[in-house]
Design an enzyme around this catalytic site. Structure first.
Site, PDB file in Angstrom:
ATOM      1  N   ASP A 104       6.678  -2.895   8.783  1.00 54.35           N
ATOM      2  CA  ASP A 104       5.323  -2.435   8.513  1.00 54.35           C
ATOM      3  C   ASP A 104       4.419  -3.631   8.804  1.00 54.35           C
ATOM      4  O   ASP A 104       4.245  -4.532   7.977  1.00 54.35           O
ATOM      5  CB  ASP A 104       5.186  -1.978   7.064  1.00 54.35           C
ATOM      6  CG  ASP A 104       3.795  -1.435   6.735  1.00 54.35           C
ATOM      7  OD1 ASP A 104       2.843  -1.784   7.471  1.00 54.35           O
ATOM      8  OD2 ASP A 104       3.653  -0.705   5.743  1.00 54.35           O
ATOM      9  N   ARG A 153       6.041  18.200  23.363  1.00 50.66           N
ATOM     10  CA  ARG A 153       5.803  18.663  24.721  1.00 50.66           C
ATOM     11  C   ARG A 153       5.896  17.504  25.722  1.00 50.66           C
ATOM     12  O   ARG A 153       5.206  16.491  25.563  1.00 50.66           O
ATOM     13  CB  ARG A 153       4.414  19.287  24.795  1.00 50.66           C
ATOM     14  CG  ARG A 153       4.097  20.015  26.087  1.00 50.66           C
ATOM     15  CD  ARG A 153       2.685  20.583  26.029  1.00 50.66           C
ATOM     16  NE  ARG A 153       2.397  21.424  27.171  1.00 50.66           N
ATOM     17  CZ  ARG A 153       1.205  21.935  27.438  1.00 50.66           C
ATOM     18  NH1 ARG A 153       0.183  21.685  26.629  1.00 50.66           N
ATOM     19  NH2 ARG A 153       1.028  22.699  28.507  1.00 50.66           N
ATOM     20  N   ARG A 212      -1.733  12.243  18.656  1.00 50.47           N
ATOM     21  CA  ARG A 212      -2.285  11.543  19.814  1.00 50.47           C
ATOM     22  C   ARG A 212      -3.606  10.854  19.474  1.00 50.47           C
ATOM     23  O   ARG A 212      -4.480  11.443  18.841  1.00 50.47           O
ATOM     24  CB  ARG A 212      -2.499  12.517  20.975  1.00 50.47           C
ATOM     25  CG  ARG A 212      -1.227  13.121  21.533  1.00 50.47           C
ATOM     26  CD  ARG A 212      -1.522  13.977  22.764  1.00 50.47           C
ATOM     27  NE  ARG A 212      -2.417  15.083  22.466  1.00 50.47           N
ATOM     28  CZ  ARG A 212      -2.007  16.328  22.196  1.00 50.47           C
ATOM     29  NH1 ARG A 212      -0.710  16.621  22.208  1.00 50.47           N
ATOM     30  NH2 ARG A 212      -2.877  17.285  21.946  1.00 50.47           N
ATOM     31  N   TYR A 227       4.378  25.184  28.449  1.00 52.08           N
ATOM     32  CA  TYR A 227       4.559  25.185  26.997  1.00 52.08           C
ATOM     33  C   TYR A 227       6.033  25.200  26.600  1.00 52.08           C
ATOM     34  O   TYR A 227       6.446  25.910  25.686  1.00 52.08           O
ATOM     35  CB  TYR A 227       3.799  26.358  26.357  1.00 52.08           C
ATOM     36  CG  TYR A 227       2.328  26.327  26.717  1.00 52.08           C
ATOM     37  CD1 TYR A 227       1.466  25.417  26.109  1.00 52.08           C
ATOM     38  CD2 TYR A 227       1.829  27.183  27.689  1.00 52.08           C
ATOM     39  CE1 TYR A 227       0.129  25.368  26.462  1.00 52.08           C
ATOM     40  CE2 TYR A 227       0.486  27.135  28.046  1.00 52.08           C
ATOM     41  CZ  TYR A 227      -0.361  26.224  27.431  1.00 52.08           C
ATOM     42  OH  TYR A 227      -1.683  26.168  27.793  1.00 52.08           O
ATOM     43  N   HIS A 275      -0.609  -5.497   8.677  1.00 53.34           N
ATOM     44  CA  HIS A 275      -1.391  -6.713   8.441  1.00 53.34           C
ATOM     45  C   HIS A 275      -1.081  -7.807   9.456  1.00 53.34           C
ATOM     46  O   HIS A 275      -1.642  -8.904   9.340  1.00 53.34           O
ATOM     47  CB  HIS A 275      -1.077  -7.294   7.058  1.00 53.34           C
ATOM     48  CG  HIS A 275      -1.318  -6.375   5.914  1.00 53.34           C
ATOM     49  ND1 HIS A 275      -0.972  -6.702   4.611  1.00 53.34           N
ATOM     50  CD2 HIS A 275      -1.867  -5.136   5.848  1.00 53.34           C
ATOM     51  CE1 HIS A 275      -1.284  -5.713   3.801  1.00 53.34           C
ATOM     52  NE2 HIS A 275      -1.828  -4.742   4.531  1.00 53.34           N
ATOM     53  N   GLN A 299      -7.089   0.848  10.914  1.00 52.31           N
ATOM     54  CA  GLN A 299      -8.061   1.376   9.959  1.00 52.31           C
ATOM     55  C   GLN A 299      -9.256   0.420   9.873  1.00 52.31           C
ATOM     56  O   GLN A 299      -9.176  -0.741  10.290  1.00 52.31           O
ATOM     57  CB  GLN A 299      -7.366   1.570   8.596  1.00 52.31           C
ATOM     58  CG  GLN A 299      -8.231   2.063   7.478  1.00 52.31           C
ATOM     59  CD  GLN A 299      -8.838   0.934   6.680  1.00 52.31           C
ATOM     60  OE1 GLN A 299      -8.402  -0.213   6.751  1.00 52.31           O
ATOM     61  NE2 GLN A 299      -9.868   1.258   5.914  1.00 52.31           N
ATOM     62  N   LYS A 332      -8.931  -3.311   9.016  1.00 53.08           N
ATOM     63  CA  LYS A 332      -7.853  -4.105   9.605  1.00 53.08           C
ATOM     64  C   LYS A 332      -8.381  -5.135  10.605  1.00 53.08           C
ATOM     65  O   LYS A 332      -9.557  -5.193  10.925  1.00 53.08           O
ATOM     66  CB  LYS A 332      -6.835  -3.178  10.272  1.00 53.08           C
ATOM     67  CG  LYS A 332      -6.116  -2.250   9.303  1.00 53.08           C
ATOM     68  CD  LYS A 332      -5.342  -3.040   8.245  1.00 53.08           C
ATOM     69  CE  LYS A 332      -4.429  -2.169   7.389  1.00 53.08           C
ATOM     70  NZ  LYS A 332      -5.155  -1.200   6.553  1.00 53.08           N
ATOM     71  N   PHE A 342       0.849  -1.184   0.000  1.00 50.15           N
ATOM     72  CA  PHE A 342       0.000   0.000   0.000  1.00 50.15           C
ATOM     73  C   PHE A 342       0.889   1.238   0.000  1.00 50.15           C
ATOM     74  O   PHE A 342       1.972   1.243   0.601  1.00 50.15           O
ATOM     75  CB  PHE A 342      -0.928  -0.012   1.217  1.00 50.15           C
ATOM     76  CG  PHE A 342      -1.915   1.119   1.236  1.00 50.15           C
ATOM     77  CD1 PHE A 342      -2.882   1.227   0.252  1.00 50.15           C
ATOM     78  CD2 PHE A 342      -1.869   2.077   2.236  1.00 50.15           C
ATOM     79  CE1 PHE A 342      -3.802   2.278   0.253  1.00 50.15           C
ATOM     80  CE2 PHE A 342      -2.781   3.131   2.257  1.00 50.15           C
ATOM     81  CZ  PHE A 342      -3.749   3.227   1.263  1.00 50.15           C
TER      82      PHE A 342
END
Length: 386
Positions: free
Chosen positions: A159, A217, A234, A224, A162, A185, A188, A88
């Site tokens: 990767d 951060r 996140r 900050y 799968h 996703q 999956k 992909f």
């Protein structure tokens, strides 16, 4: 048997009261983002434990998981990443969006996984990562890849989009000594619609990735004081709650898929002209994200017509990935100094697989054993009609 009768495939995604309870739990805890809630932290611990990794970091999606992993591995402008040509597009784009050059190499004609000899030939002084993709849940040759990494000093990034819960010679993905990235996703093996994760074998790169995925951060910062350039990758608490429920049934579903593939694969192989994907036997717990097969010699147009016939008969079928170098997107940024035809010349297996391969959604393998026979009959009739 009437092959026009569609097999009884279950729907996907699957869910039950566990997902509902998790969503309510996330809702009622009063904090809906990872820095104040507990669902993401809990999911990361559970996912890392299942995969034998010291650390897991949940992120927004699988593409971002690859991009973040490559970044903490030092990939950026002026570097190269070796990727399989049959995958992909996210596998290459994750490197390209960091300013690196993605270098496609050929794959094995039977497993569809990266050809280790081709990967070795592609390594240069600029190579910063080699990215095996565990196609359809069959692991790439991790022994040969580990040797290549040791010989060249170039680290691996698995990767594993799968390959949830898959094992190589008894070792879980997180026990193979390299970073691995996963996708959640919608299609999956476990899903919250979107989502991803990176597992790390060491604390240093995990901590670096945590900073990068949270705008640079630190966890306890209140003023900050952003330490590095980052972005917001996140995962939210609601997605994590759903993923915890999905994770709880993953291994049982993989066991079912393995049993069904053991029935379906020889049935497909018995069809004239059909060659099922063949995994490396050292993958002793393939996760079977797809049920893949080739019809060698078929044209791309006829393959596409075959997929249409299968879909019309009620089988969730898809054309296989297009070779990444056969897309306009690949050449927009971070492309090698070659033409598509030059890349194709050294990727003959990818050319063939992209043209003649079909994959069936993994929910096919969650159906009953008799449905495997019905599926094979439908495939046989569709192939005969080409």
């Amino acid at each position: 048997m009437n092959v026009r009768q569609a097999p009884d495939y279950p729907e996907w995604p699957q869910y039950d009261e566990k997902e509902r309870e998790g969503l309510v739990r996330a809702l009622e805890q009063g904090q809906w983002w990872r820095m104040g809630g507990s669902e993401v932290d809990s999911f990361e611990r559970e996912f890392a434990e299942l995969h034998g990794a010291p650390h897991a970091l949940a992120v927004t999606n699988g593409t971002h998981a690859l991009e973040l992993a490559l970044q903490v591995m030092g990939v950026g402008p002026g570097s190269e990443v070796v990727v399989p040509a049959f995958t992909f597009i996210s596998s290459s784009q994750a490197a390209q969006r960091l300013g690196a050059v993605a270098v496609p190499v050929d794959v094995d004609p039977h497993t569809y996984n990266i050809d280790v000899a081709a990967a070795r030939a592609a390594v240069t002084s600029r190579t910063r990562a080699i990215m095996p993709v565990h196609m359809a849940g069959f692991l790439a040759d991790m022994d040969a890849l580990a040797e290549l990494s040791a010989d060249t000093g170039v680290p691996l990034l698995q990767d594993a989009a799968h390959a949830h819960a898959a094992r190589w010679r008894g070792k879980r993905v997180g026990e193979l000594g390299s970073i691995a990235a996963f996708s959640f996703q919608n299609g999956k093996l476990m899903t919250a619609g979107e989502g991803g994760a990176v597992i790390f074998p060491d604390t240093e790169r995990y901590e670096a990735a945590f900073l990068r995925h949270s705008c640079g951060r630190p966890r306890t910062d209140r003023r900050y004081l952003h330490q590095v350039a980052g972005t917001n990758l996140r995962l939210n608490e609601f997605s994590a709650a759903v993923l915890r429920a999905q994770l709880s049934r993953l291994e049982a579903q993989i066991a079912t898929r393995g049993e069904r593939w053991a029935v379906l694969s020889p049935l497909l192989a018995a069809i004239d002209g059909v060659v099922p994907q063949r995994g490396d036997d050292r993958t002793d717990n393939p996760s079977h994200y797809m049920a893949m097969f080739r019809v060698p010699g078929i044209s791309e147009d006829d393959r596409n017509a075959l997929v249409d016939r299968l879909v019309a008969a009620g089988v969730p079928a898809f054309a296989a990935f297009r070779a990444i170098y056969r897309t306009d997107a690949f050449w927009e940024i971070g492309a090698p100094d070659e033409t598509p035809e030059q890349v194709a010349e050294r990727c003959p297996n990818t050319e063939a697989i992209s043209r003649d391969c079909v994959w069936l959604h993994h929910r096919v393998l969650l159906a009953g054993e008799q449905d495997m026979h019905r599926t094979a009959e439908i495939v046989a009739a569709a192939v005969a009609a080409v």
